[in-house]
Design an enzyme around this catalytic site. Sequence first.
Site, PDB file in Angstrom:
ATOM      1  N   PRO A   1       0.829  -1.207   0.000  1.00 36.76           N
ATOM      2  CG  PRO A   1      -0.806  -1.588   1.597  1.00 36.76           C
ATOM      3  CD  PRO A   1       0.524  -2.097   1.116  1.00 36.76           C
ATOM      4  CD  GLU A   2       3.051   2.848  -4.403  1.00 31.57           C
ATOM      5  OE1 GLU A   2       3.119   4.014  -4.843  1.00 31.57           O
ATOM      6  OE2 GLU A   2       3.311   1.848  -5.103  1.00 31.57           O
TER       7      GLU A   2
ATOM      8  CG  HIS B   1      -3.063 -14.902   6.896  1.00 32.04           C
ATOM      9  ND1 HIS B   1      -1.984 -15.687   7.213  1.00 32.04           N
ATOM     10  CD2 HIS B   1      -3.586 -15.417   5.757  1.00 32.04           C
ATOM     11  CE1 HIS B   1      -1.840 -16.625   6.300  1.00 32.04           C
ATOM     12  NE2 HIS B   1      -2.790 -16.494   5.409  1.00 32.04           N
TER      13      HIS B   1
ATOM     14  NE  ARG C   1       4.766 -11.651   1.466  1.00 34.41           N
ATOM     15  CZ  ARG C   1       5.238 -11.021   0.386  1.00 34.41           C
ATOM     16  NH1 ARG C   1       4.400 -10.538  -0.529  1.00 34.41           N
ATOM     17  NH2 ARG C   1       6.525 -10.863   0.209  1.00 34.41           N
TER      18      ARG C   1
END
Length: 280
Positions: free
Chosen positions: A2-3, A92, A111
Amino acid sequence: MPELPEVETVRRGLEKLIIGSQITQVKLPYPKVITGDSQAFITGVRNAHFTAIDRRGKYLLLRLSNGHTIVSHLRMEGQYSVEPIDATPHKHTEIIFELADERVLFYNDTRRFGRMVLATTNQETLAVPALGKLGPEPTAQDLTLADMVAKFARSKKPVKSFLLDQTQIAGIGNIYADEVLWQSKIHPETPANLLSEMQLATLRQNIISEMARAIAHHGTTVHSFSNVFGEVGQFQNELQAYGRVDQPCLRCGTSLVKIKVGQRGTTFCPVCQIKQEPTT
């Protein structure tokens, strides 16, 4: 990853959903999500209310009523979701904030790279020094041409790598660096100090407008990004360079190519974006 536009989209969603809600309990299926003492984190947020959700660069700042702020970085795959109190945690889910209004705030991260730190409000840089080193936000107010001219003149880095350096300009990642360089007709390997003031003025305007457009489209979903409502972004439909390798340039029709710049995949037009070299 994400930016800035994606993180801003998450911020706006959280702002709508959890401001005023009280944290009654915290559960940690994956304690490593917390940087520092996890028990102190739980104690420091329990019974506090969310009062504001701010953002600096790619960091989320979840303000609490007790003078603390949760500093959250989503890294590669981090996502928040707000669900009913009896919702089953995701595969997750790393942290669960139980709220007094019969809801839960999940932080999910496939992740497991995202991290949270509890800091004293207005002293976040003591807990997260990187926050104090961030460059200006990519807005007309904060990102001035004079500052860009001075900073770029001091660096011989490839301009793509320079744009990814969060200490220079906050919030630009791989997607939007490719986009603004294509829009500005600047080769990604051109040394930053070779760009003229006119080129930098064009680049500045494209950075500002591209970030605003991406936010308006709720960010870009390339792999797994979704907002707190579970909705994907829409800006991937607007991309002009990133992810379009071997497709025709939207200006000249030449096939876009992909190279590595600073170990990052980089897509550009070999005709429209000509590399500038130092003069001997």
